[in-house]
Scaffold this active site. Sequence first.
Site, PDB file in Angstrom:
ATOM      1  N   ILE A 172     -10.122 -16.362  36.950  1.00 50.49           N
ATOM      2  CA  ILE A 172      -8.748 -15.894  36.753  1.00 50.49           C
ATOM      3  C   ILE A 172      -8.406 -15.763  35.279  1.00 50.49           C
ATOM      4  CG2 ILE A 172      -7.873 -16.731  38.960  1.00 50.49           C
ATOM      5  CD1 ILE A 172      -6.854 -19.214  37.580  1.00 50.49           C
ATOM      6  N   GLY A 204     -11.857 -16.815  27.944  1.00 44.69           N
ATOM      7  CA  GLY A 204     -11.634 -17.031  26.517  1.00 44.69           C
ATOM      8  C   GLY A 204     -12.957 -16.950  25.806  1.00 44.69           C
ATOM      9  N   GLY A 205     -12.939 -17.213  24.504  1.00 47.43           N
ATOM     10  CA  GLY A 205     -14.144 -17.036  23.712  1.00 47.43           C
ATOM     11  C   GLY A 205     -15.254 -17.994  24.063  1.00 47.43           C
ATOM     12  N   MET A 206     -14.922 -19.182  24.578  1.00 55.18           N
ATOM     13  CA  MET A 206     -15.955 -20.183  24.859  1.00 55.18           C
ATOM     14  C   MET A 206     -16.017 -20.580  26.329  1.00 55.18           C
ATOM     15  SD  MET A 206     -15.521 -22.698  21.584  1.00 55.18           S
ATOM     16  CE  MET A 206     -16.599 -23.954  22.263  1.00 55.18           C
ATOM     17  N   GLY A 207     -15.357 -19.865  27.200  1.00 50.22           N
ATOM     18  CA  GLY A 207     -15.419 -20.290  28.581  1.00 50.22           C
ATOM     19  C   GLY A 207     -14.562 -19.455  29.504  1.00 50.22           C
ATOM     20  N   VAL A 228     -11.714 -19.710  33.133  1.00 56.88           N
ATOM     21  CA  VAL A 228     -10.876 -20.480  34.051  1.00 56.88           C
ATOM     22  C   VAL A 228     -11.080 -19.915  35.444  1.00 56.88           C
ATOM     23  CG1 VAL A 228      -8.538 -21.172  34.674  1.00 56.88           C
ATOM     24  CG2 VAL A 228      -9.173 -21.000  32.276  1.00 56.88           C
ATOM     25  N   LYS A 281     -11.257 -25.229  34.240  1.00 58.12           N
ATOM     26  CA  LYS A 281     -11.587 -24.598  32.970  1.00 58.12           C
ATOM     27  C   LYS A 281     -12.992 -25.069  32.569  1.00 58.12           C
ATOM     28  CE  LYS A 281      -8.507 -23.976  29.762  1.00 58.12           C
ATOM     29  NZ  LYS A 281      -7.553 -24.166  28.633  1.00 58.12           N
ATOM     30  N   ASP A 299      -0.863 -27.477  18.666  1.00 55.09           N
ATOM     31  CA  ASP A 299      -1.189 -26.051  18.816  1.00 55.09           C
ATOM     32  C   ASP A 299      -0.193 -25.381  19.755  1.00 55.09           C
ATOM     33  OD1 ASP A 299      -2.618 -23.730  18.292  1.00 55.09           O
ATOM     34  OD2 ASP A 299      -3.950 -24.007  19.997  1.00 55.09           O
TER      35      ASP A 299
END
Length: 803
Positions: A17, A20-23, A25, A40, A141
């Site tokens: 769904i 991202g850059g490293m994984g 979800v 995730k 963040d």
Amino acid sequence: MAETRLIHGRYRLLEVIGRGGMGEVWRATDESLGRRVAVKCLKPLGARQDPDFLRVLRERFRREARVAASLQHRGVTVVHDFGEADGTLYLVMELLEGRNLSQLLGDNARHPLPVHDVVDIAEQVADALAYTHRQGIVHRDLKPANIMRLADGTVKICDFGIARLGADIGVSSRLTGTGIAMGTPHYMSPEQISGDRVDHRSDLYSLGCVLYEIATGAPPFDQDDAWAILVGHRDTPPEPPRRRRADLPPLFERIVLDLLAKAPEARPADAGDLRRRITGTRRTALPANAPQPPHLPDAHRPVPPHPPGTGHPDGPADASGRVPLHPGPGPAAPALLPAWTRSMTTGRTSVGALLPHAAPPPEDPASALTGQWTAAGAPPRPRTAPALPGTPVAPALPGTPAPGAPAPGAPVAHTAPPPVPVPEPDLLAVLAGRHSAGLSLGRLGRWAEAGEAHRAVAAERARLLGPDHPDTLASRYEYAFALSRAGRPAPALREFGHVAEGRARLLGPGHPDTLTARQETAHVLGRLGRHAEAHRVYADVLAARERVMGADHPDTLRCRHNLAFTLGRLGRLEESYRTAYEVAAARARLLGPDHPDTLVTLYEVAHVLGRLGRWADALGTYQEIAAARARALGQDHPDTLAARYEAGICLSRLGRGREALELYRDLVAARTRAQGPDDPETLRARHGLGVNLGRLGRWEEALAEAREVAAARTRVLGPDHPDTLVSGREVAVCLGWLGRWGEALTGYRHVAGARERVFGPDHPDTLASRNDEAQCLEQLGRHAEAVELYRRVAAARRRPAPG
């Protein structure tokens, strides 16, 4: 990971769904508990990475995941589990159905959100931050992509702890050498940029950046160059947001500018103080009629801070209206920034990433831990567009009355539509926007308007898609919910029945969405006093939920909670107590002892204990609930104060009047502070104070308090409101104890007459008032009248209840 589709022998991955850059979800199922979750997965960084780096990454991931899993607040994403499988780190979280603020701005055509939505989001985020900061956790963040708004309006902060991990990696000189850069600088505090010590006030600054953006359509410092942004945060006062959007309340602008103060000590002291200030702006932020349209008048659209050719306090503007990065001779100011900022790129802003035809920015491995997970598949449907001016009202649905809106957390099925002509996508998008506008009206408590919006959308969807299409049924569900909240349970019952039948035909009788509609049917039956029928429906739904989802599924437990409540209303107190106790134990085991759902069920346990006369046990339970809510929500939160109020009743019942009196004094002060002197809950606390004054024999003081509360309730709630009549009766009680029986009789008769008008002559409250009247007649020596009145009351109580 993807090949096995099963993690840790428990989590079944169903579909991606987000990425991202490293994984990735995944939507997944927890096969042990039968619940839907989000997983995730952080991909292995590969052999190119330093083994020491991987070891540090894993250790920090585990540490921060434990921190995230310890947080229990309605405004923070729940983390269920974490671990490592086949070299991949994974985090198991609650599955959220909604849109993050970055996506909401995109849905809104890159224009700012409606003012009332901005204030609501601000209040909820501040409440969540107040909780996490009390736990010693700093997010570090906070940005639009990390704040999610669910379909029912609930706002949740995502990636607590993991965001902290990303920040740790970004500022560590040991790790920046590996090429990991910080994420977007648009939301960083000056102390983060300068490499100084960061505390909870850094989160408040970041929140100020987020609120500025969703209120104006652009971040406070929106240059194309990363260094320009950093210098802006560090050295340049932000432009007041009302220059970009004139309809923002001045008080709200002041809050945002205070959050954006350069020095941490100049910002609000804490998020709890911030939340109270935001709550104070709510009245000025509410619209006079419908929610604001997404395409604002030109005067309200975001404009460049200073149009070309105009002056700027920090130097001349260029042709784009921006201040040049180096206003003076030479780059002196940027050179003072830490060395680690030199490789930063501007990253993604919420609106900048949505510009048409813009090339996607390069992936940022650090922000992939915490940053925005882009939705997979087709573009999202708009969720914030309100009803369009001039749109004709659709005809009423067959067999339904007008007005009614949202059902928090209700799942809505979206399966393939039946074979009908495909309508124009733009028209469906307009209807989706009007549906969302109805939800917004409901969140504002404007249930009649919300219901009318949903009724009209349901009729139009029925015409375009068919009466049994999932979207049509979803609108009728929301219409029914609004009718119920607007105090119209009878038409709500008809609507919920229609939705349940339609979903049973389309999805099957055991589908979760069908069961949700049936469960709401039972709830409305209870509102109508038809508790025996409600009990039968709850029992049927519970059996189906246990069969389909399992005994420990949250929806199953919610149904069992409702069943316990209904058993209590049927007078089956021992069964009610046993059922509620079992649900509370299950929720404590699955969600934690301080989870809001656990505490709600404990509240029901305490209520039944009181009805069973076990006041000491009830007192201990209410005190436990109050302490847990104070930890999670704060001392002055309405839910905390509600539990303390019930503890005061228990103290009174136990004869501990002085303790009860002191508790109610504190409660009145807290309610006045949090909600104002005329709030119904403040007046309820004052009523409890007066009752306890009387129990201590201080009848003159009790009479004065009861009269003041009765006058305030008449003014605020109306002369015939049940609470007003309770206060009227308390005035009469005090007069009787003072021996002023003639005045007391007048008061009792007034209350009895009003209750007869409102409830009917045979209602239990009406009969109790007639009984009070008879006792007063006895005290006045008018025995014949008293005996006749006692006989009338006894005969009415023997009559069978209608239906």
